[in-house]
Design a protein around this motif. Structure first.
Motif, PDB file in Angstrom:
ATOM      1  N   LYS A   1      -1.972   3.613  -9.957  1.00  0.00           N
ATOM      2  CA  LYS A   1      -3.439   3.613  -9.956  1.00  0.00           C
ATOM      3  C   LYS A   1      -3.937   2.464  -9.073  1.00  0.00           C
ATOM      4  O   LYS A   1      -3.282   1.408  -9.004  1.00  0.00           O
ATOM      5  N   PRO A   2      -5.118   2.650  -8.432  1.00  0.00           N
ATOM      6  CA  PRO A   2      -5.603   1.617  -7.488  1.00  0.00           C
ATOM      7  C   PRO A   2      -5.665   0.213  -8.080  1.00  0.00           C
ATOM      8  O   PRO A   2      -5.351  -0.762  -7.409  1.00  0.00           O
TER       9      PRO A   2
ATOM     10  N   GLY B   1       0.828  -1.215   0.000  1.00  0.00           N
ATOM     11  CA  GLY B   1       0.000   0.000   0.000  1.00  0.00           C
ATOM     12  C   GLY B   1       0.853   1.251   0.000  1.00  0.00           C
ATOM     13  O   GLY B   1       0.618   2.183  -0.795  1.00  0.00           O
TER      14      GLY B   1
ATOM     15  N   ARG C   1       2.810   1.736  -3.303  1.00  0.00           N
ATOM     16  CA  ARG C   1       1.910   2.166  -4.392  1.00  0.00           C
ATOM     17  C   ARG C   1       1.654   3.670  -4.281  1.00  0.00           C
ATOM     18  O   ARG C   1       1.599   4.372  -5.271  1.00  0.00           O
ATOM     19  N   GLY C   2       1.515   4.109  -3.014  1.00  0.00           N
ATOM     20  CA  GLY C   2       1.314   5.539  -2.770  1.00  0.00           C
ATOM     21  C   GLY C   2       2.544   6.346  -3.169  1.00  0.00           C
ATOM     22  O   GLY C   2       2.434   7.384  -3.833  1.00  0.00           O
TER      23      GLY C   2
END
Lengths: 413, 112
Positions: free
Chosen positions: A261-262, A252, A255-256
């Motif tokens: 993209k989610p 998480g 990715r941030g």
């Protein structure tokens, strides 16, 4: 009574073995070769397995490696999916440190093979690593002399280095390396510590051939943005946090940081040491099974050899068996006598097989600098196999001898 | 009394099974179960072989040892949790053999 019977039977068996030395030697040779083949393979496999497991353990069970490429040993490795991924960057370490709650320690490392020089001595292809300060919290290594970097030294990128045992002995054969200046890629660095000797590692992660420097110094001669420098971020989980929990959080946060993209594919790999273990498990199973098949059939052939020689022995001593029986020897006495002979033969053969294996492991230890030793499990296994093959191959000749009619036996030539 | 053909058949099957199961004594699978497991399994294989020799000579102790070895082997597989198709197949074959052997038991030689 039974004890005396056994003792006397075994004495007869021993006498027979001593009387036919060459024949005894030739028949136990088969078992020696069989036991040698199988126990040597098991010993080597155990040694390699211990070495690799030790190396994996030194990588850390609760450590996750954030890298560009995933560790996958499958045949259909989709490399084209990963080749355009970015390598981990040093600034990501700071962001991860700030945001991750499940992580106990984080460290960054880059490394490349370089030539190290000291006066006229030089070592080629030594692994030069640039590390962040908390690296020592993740990797297990001891110093035989000197000290580790201080926080200030790593942050400021002091020109300092820790050297592996083989680098120390290669560059400084008759000197104390501490305080001496070595040259790495044209830059001088003062040696402040020597890492304790670890021995060969099959995974190639032994510190013996490594030279460790602060990251902010290493970036002068290693490019952290280049894949050739093999940048890695190590993350160690807190004591009560599982790897899965930490990996979920790392995914998480990363990715941030990378603004993914989610629903998009991640552009990083989170690797665990268990992936390596799984990869090697299959390999060891194959080697073990191959050794088992080769050794198993050698043992069987050796067993047939012993059975053959026991039949010859019974045939030769038929007359003697008749006399023994006519003097009151029981069937059981004759059975134990011949069975004892075959078990003795195969046990002696097994002993020599184990002895040769032991000598080879001693030679091998010096030659390859790896801890390969004959374990008690393998010794027990070697003797078990020898005794069993003696019983199985000697029982039919012994039983047929025990069943002989005394009158017929005495009459035979 | 001469050995019936069916007993000869059981013995040959037994000898062949020993040839193929003996290498299992030192197989990595058995070795992984524990230090003494190869020895225990080896004793069972040897007992099975000796029982077959006893049956070949048409001896009652052969049947007795065969029953004990089959029982002990089954127990061993259950204890080490190695229960699969082979286990059930072996039990089925062994039970059939046991019935045949017990049928001939009274006619067998009771001596060693």
């Amino acid at each position: 009574m039974l004890k005396v019977l056994f003792k006397e039977s075994l004495f007869f068996a021993w006498q027979s073995l001593v009387a036919n030395k060459l024949r005894s030697f030739l028949s136990l040779l088969g078992i020696t070769i069989g036991i040698f083949a199988i126990i040597l393979v098991f010993t080597i496999v155990d040694g390699l397995e211990n070495n690799i497991r030790g190396s994996i353990q030194s990588l850390g069970n609760n450590v996750v490696y954030i890298q560009k490429w995933p560790w996958d040993f499958g045949p259909d490795y989709p490399w084209w999916k990963y080749m355009n991924r970015p390598v981990p960057q040093y600034y990501e370490l700071d962001d991860l440190q700030k945001r991750c709650k499940s992580v106990d320690a984080l460290a960054y490392r880059i490394g490349k093979r370089k030539t190290i020089k000291y006066k006229s001595n030089s070592i080629q292809n030594a692994v030069v690593a640039g590390i962040s300060h908390d690296f020592y919290k993740i990797k297990n290594f001891d110093l035989s002399s000197g000290r580790y970097f201080t926080q200030n030294e790593t942050d400021a990128g002091y020109h300092l280095a820790l050297i592996g045992a083989n680098i120390a002995s290669g560059l400084f054969p008759n000197e104390d390396p501490i305080g001496k200046e070595v040259k790495i890629g044209g830059y001088k660095a003062v040696v402040i510590g020597v890492i304790k000797k670890e021995g060969e590692s099959l995974l190639g992660n032994s510190f013996d051939y490594q030279i460790v420097t602060p990251f902010n110094f290493a970036r002068y001669f290693l490019d952290p943005k280049s894949e050739n420098s093999d940048p890695i971020i190590y993350a160690k989980a807190k004591p009560n946090v599982t790897n899965a929990e930490m990996m979920s959080e790392l995914t998480g946060v990363l990715r941030g940081i990378r603004k993914l993209k989610p629903m998009g594919e991640p552009n990083f790999a989170l690797n665990e040491t268990s992936l390596i273990s799984k990869g090697f498990d299959g390999l060891f199973d194959i080697i073990g099974t191959a050794g088992w098949i080769i050794g198993g059939f050698s043992i069987l052939v050796g067993g047939f050899g012993i059975a053959n020689i026991m039949f010859v022995s019974v045939r030769e001593r038929t007359n003697l068996i008749g006399i023994q029986k006519s003097l009151g020897a029981k069937n059981f006495f004759i059975l134990v006598q011949f069975l004892g002979e075959s078990v003795m033969l195969s046990t002696i053969g097994g002993f020599f097989g184990l002895l040769i294996t032991y000598l080879i492991t001693l030679l091998g230890k010096d030659a390859i600098d790896m801890d390969i030793s004959l374990t008690s499990t393998n010794i027990i296994l070697g003797f078990t196999i020898s005794i069993l093959i003696g019983i199985i191959s000697g029982f039919i000749p012994a039983y047929s001898a025990a069943q002989l009619d005394p009158v017929e036996a005495i009459r035979s030539n | 009394m001469t050995r019936p053909k069916i007993i000869t058949f059981i013995c040959i099957i037994g000898y062949l099974s020993v040839v193929f199961t003996f290498p299992q004594v030192f197989s990595p699978q058995i070795k992984k179960l524990g230090v003494l497991m190869p020895a225990i399994y080896g004793i069972l294989v040897a007992a099975n072989f000796i029982a077959c020799v006893g049956l070949w000579y048409f001896k009652q102790w052969g049947v007795q040892l065969y029953l004990i070895s089959v029982f002990a082997k089954t127990l061993f597989y259950l204890l080490v949790d190695q229960v699969g198709f082979g286990f059930y197949f072996n039990i089925a074959i062994s039970v059939i053999f046991m019935f045949i052997l017990l049928r001939f038991y009274p006619k067998m030689d009771p001596n060693l």
